[in-house]
Design a protein around this motif. Structure first.
Motif, PDB file in Angstrom:
ATOM      1  N   VAL A  10       0.874  -1.162   0.000  1.00 10.67           N
ATOM      2  CA  VAL A  10       0.000   0.000   0.000  1.00 10.67           C
ATOM      3  C   VAL A  10       0.914   1.216   0.000  1.00 10.67           C
ATOM      4  O   VAL A  10       1.788   1.344   0.861  1.00 10.67           O
ATOM      5  CB  VAL A  10      -0.917   0.033   1.249  1.00 10.67           C
ATOM      6  N   LEU A  11       0.733   2.089  -0.970  1.00 10.43           N
ATOM      7  CA  LEU A  11       1.449   3.359  -1.029  1.00 10.43           C
ATOM      8  C   LEU A  11       0.449   4.418  -0.581  1.00 10.43           C
ATOM      9  O   LEU A  11      -0.635   4.531  -1.154  1.00 10.43           O
ATOM     10  CB  LEU A  11       1.931   3.653  -2.445  1.00 10.43           C
ATOM     11  N   ARG A  12       0.806   5.150   0.462  1.00 13.25           N
ATOM     12  CA  ARG A  12      -0.149   6.070   1.065  1.00 13.25           C
ATOM     13  C   ARG A  12       0.568   7.293   1.616  1.00 13.25           C
ATOM     14  O   ARG A  12       1.787   7.338   1.682  1.00 13.25           O
ATOM     15  CB  ARG A  12      -0.918   5.358   2.181  1.00 13.25           C
ATOM     16  N   ARG A  13      -0.240   8.261   2.046  1.00  9.36           N
ATOM     17  CA  ARG A  13       0.299   9.453   2.701  1.00  9.36           C
ATOM     18  C   ARG A  13       0.809   9.073   4.084  1.00  9.36           C
ATOM     19  O   ARG A  13       0.524   8.007   4.616  1.00  9.36           O
ATOM     20  CB  ARG A  13      -0.784  10.536   2.795  1.00  9.36           C
ATOM     21  N   TRP A  14       1.545   9.984   4.704  1.00  8.42           N
ATOM     22  CA  TRP A  14       2.232   9.732   5.961  1.00  8.42           C
ATOM     23  C   TRP A  14       1.318   9.899   7.160  1.00  8.42           C
ATOM     24  O   TRP A  14       0.482  10.795   7.197  1.00  8.42           O
ATOM     25  CB  TRP A  14       3.445  10.643   6.069  1.00  8.42           C
ATOM     26  N   LEU A  15       1.512   9.042   8.153  1.00  8.58           N
ATOM     27  CA  LEU A  15       0.787   9.079   9.420  1.00  8.58           C
ATOM     28  C   LEU A  15       1.772   9.374  10.547  1.00  8.58           C
ATOM     29  O   LEU A  15       2.971   9.098  10.420  1.00  8.58           O
ATOM     30  CB  LEU A  15       0.113   7.728   9.685  1.00  8.58           C
ATOM     31  N   ASP A  16       1.277   9.879  11.662  1.00  3.88           N
ATOM     32  CA  ASP A  16       2.146  10.148  12.807  1.00  3.88           C
ATOM     33  C   ASP A  16       2.893   8.896  13.259  1.00  3.88           C
ATOM     34  O   ASP A  16       4.051   8.971  13.664  1.00  3.88           O
ATOM     35  CB  ASP A  16       1.338  10.710  13.980  1.00  3.88           C
ATOM     36  N   ASP A  17       2.250   7.749  13.171  1.00  5.81           N
ATOM     37  CA  ASP A  17       2.866   6.490  13.596  1.00  5.81           C
ATOM     38  C   ASP A  17       4.028   6.050  12.708  1.00  5.81           C
ATOM     39  O   ASP A  17       4.750   5.112  13.059  1.00  5.81           O
ATOM     40  CB  ASP A  17       1.825   5.368  13.635  1.00  5.81           C
ATOM     41  N   GLU A  59       1.204  21.088  -2.196  1.00  6.98           N
ATOM     42  CA  GLU A  59       1.534  22.112  -3.188  1.00  6.98           C
ATOM     43  C   GLU A  59       1.525  21.590  -4.623  1.00  6.98           C
ATOM     44  O   GLU A  59       1.118  22.303  -5.539  1.00  6.98           O
ATOM     45  CB  GLU A  59       2.912  22.700  -2.880  1.00  6.98           C
ATOM     46  N   GLU A  60       1.998  20.365  -4.839  1.00 12.78           N
ATOM     47  CA  GLU A  60       2.194  19.846  -6.190  1.00 12.78           C
ATOM     48  C   GLU A  60       1.156  18.810  -6.631  1.00 12.78           C
ATOM     49  O   GLU A  60       1.036  18.528  -7.817  1.00 12.78           O
ATOM     50  CB  GLU A  60       3.590  19.212  -6.318  1.00 12.78           C
ATOM     51  N   GLY A  61       0.472  18.203  -5.676  1.00 15.67           N
ATOM     52  CA  GLY A  61      -0.465  17.132  -6.022  1.00 15.67           C
ATOM     53  C   GLY A  61       0.215  15.788  -6.181  1.00 15.67           C
ATOM     54  O   GLY A  61      -0.391  14.813  -6.631  1.00 15.67           O
ATOM     55  N   PHE A  62       1.474  15.713  -5.814  1.00 18.65           N
ATOM     56  CA  PHE A  62       2.229  14.462  -5.778  1.00 18.65           C
ATOM     57  C   PHE A  62       3.273  14.597  -4.694  1.00 18.65           C
ATOM     58  O   PHE A  62       3.512  15.685  -4.178  1.00 18.65           O
ATOM     59  CB  PHE A  62       2.877  14.114  -7.123  1.00 18.65           C
ATOM     60  N   GLY A  63       3.891  13.474  -4.344  1.00 19.59           N
ATOM     61  CA  GLY A  63       4.915  13.504  -3.314  1.00 19.59           C
ATOM     62  C   GLY A  63       5.467  12.130  -3.046  1.00 19.59           C
ATOM     63  O   GLY A  63       5.326  11.218  -3.858  1.00 19.59           O
ATOM     64  N   VAL A  64       6.068  11.980  -1.890  1.00 22.38           N
ATOM     65  CA  VAL A  64       6.672  10.719  -1.483  1.00 22.38           C
ATOM     66  C   VAL A  64       5.657   9.943  -0.653  1.00 22.38           C
ATOM     67  O   VAL A  64       5.082  10.471   0.294  1.00 22.38           O
ATOM     68  CB  VAL A  64       7.968  10.966  -0.687  1.00 22.38           C
ATOM     69  N   PHE A  65       5.430   8.706  -1.057  1.00 21.37           N
ATOM     70  CA  PHE A  65       4.508   7.807  -0.370  1.00 21.37           C
ATOM     71  C   PHE A  65       5.199   7.065   0.767  1.00 21.37           C
ATOM     72  O   PHE A  65       6.370   6.686   0.650  1.00 21.37           O
ATOM     73  CB  PHE A  65       4.008   6.706  -1.322  1.00 21.37           C
TER      74      PHE A  65
END
Length: 177
Positions: A10-17, A59-65
């Motif tokens: 799963v490639l997802r946005r970052w969580l605090d954990d 800002e860009e609509g993409f990033g690091v998963f």
């Protein structure tokens, strides 16, 4: 929330954990030898990176998963897109990159995640071109780059760290899903 599922990841946005496991990955000199100045990162530096990656998403609509194993939920590392600032040959272009914990090397996870990210960039986000930069002699990263179908475009000197890097690129006309 942007999320991509592959057969094993799963490639997802970052969580605090995610901070603690990514900090552990960044503390391993073998992992960081091909990134930036090659030195391990502290937990504070890792937190700053995650914050910067999340800002780029906004800002860009993409990033690091964040890359999570589908079966266990374990954080394996990071794979994604960023606007390159160096070397000058690719500054301002969208670059793909990856870093996985050493225990996840050699299992095809980097290639699987990078392929999904490249498809996301070119098909979902409508980018015309993506580049990759790796240190000359980094065979593992070169293998991933080759699997992505990226073409060699030359070498450059990193202006801050001084290492020779190889530059690769692929555009939408060269890409095959």
């Amino acid at each position: 929330m942007t999320e991509i599922r592959t057969p094993r990841l799963v490639l997802r946005r970052w969580l605090d954990d995610d901070l603690v496991p990514l900090s552990e990955i960044h503390a391993d000199a073998a992992v960081t030898q091909g990134i930036g100045d090659g030195r391990p990162c502290s937990a504070d530096q890792t937190a700053e990176l995650i914050e910067a990656w999340e800002e780029e998403w906004d800002e860009e609509g993409f990033g690091v998963f964040a890359v999570e194993l589908l079966g266990s939920g374990e954080l394996a590392g990071a794979v994604g897109l960023s606007v390159a600032d160096a070397p000058a040959e690719v500054a301002g272009e969208v670059a793909i990159g990856w870093r996985l914990g050493r225990v996840f090397w050699g299992q095809g996870y980097a290639s699987e995640a990078a392929q999904a990210t490249l498809e996301f960039a070119l098909q979902d986000r409508g980018l015309d071109r993506v580049v990759a930069v790796c240190r000359t002699g980094d065979r593992a990263s070169r293998n991933v780059i080759d699997k992505l179908g990226m073409q060699a475009e030359g070498t450059a000197q990193h202006p801050v760290h001084g290492q020779e890097v190889a530059v690769f690129g692929i555009d939408l006309t060269q890409y095959t899903a």
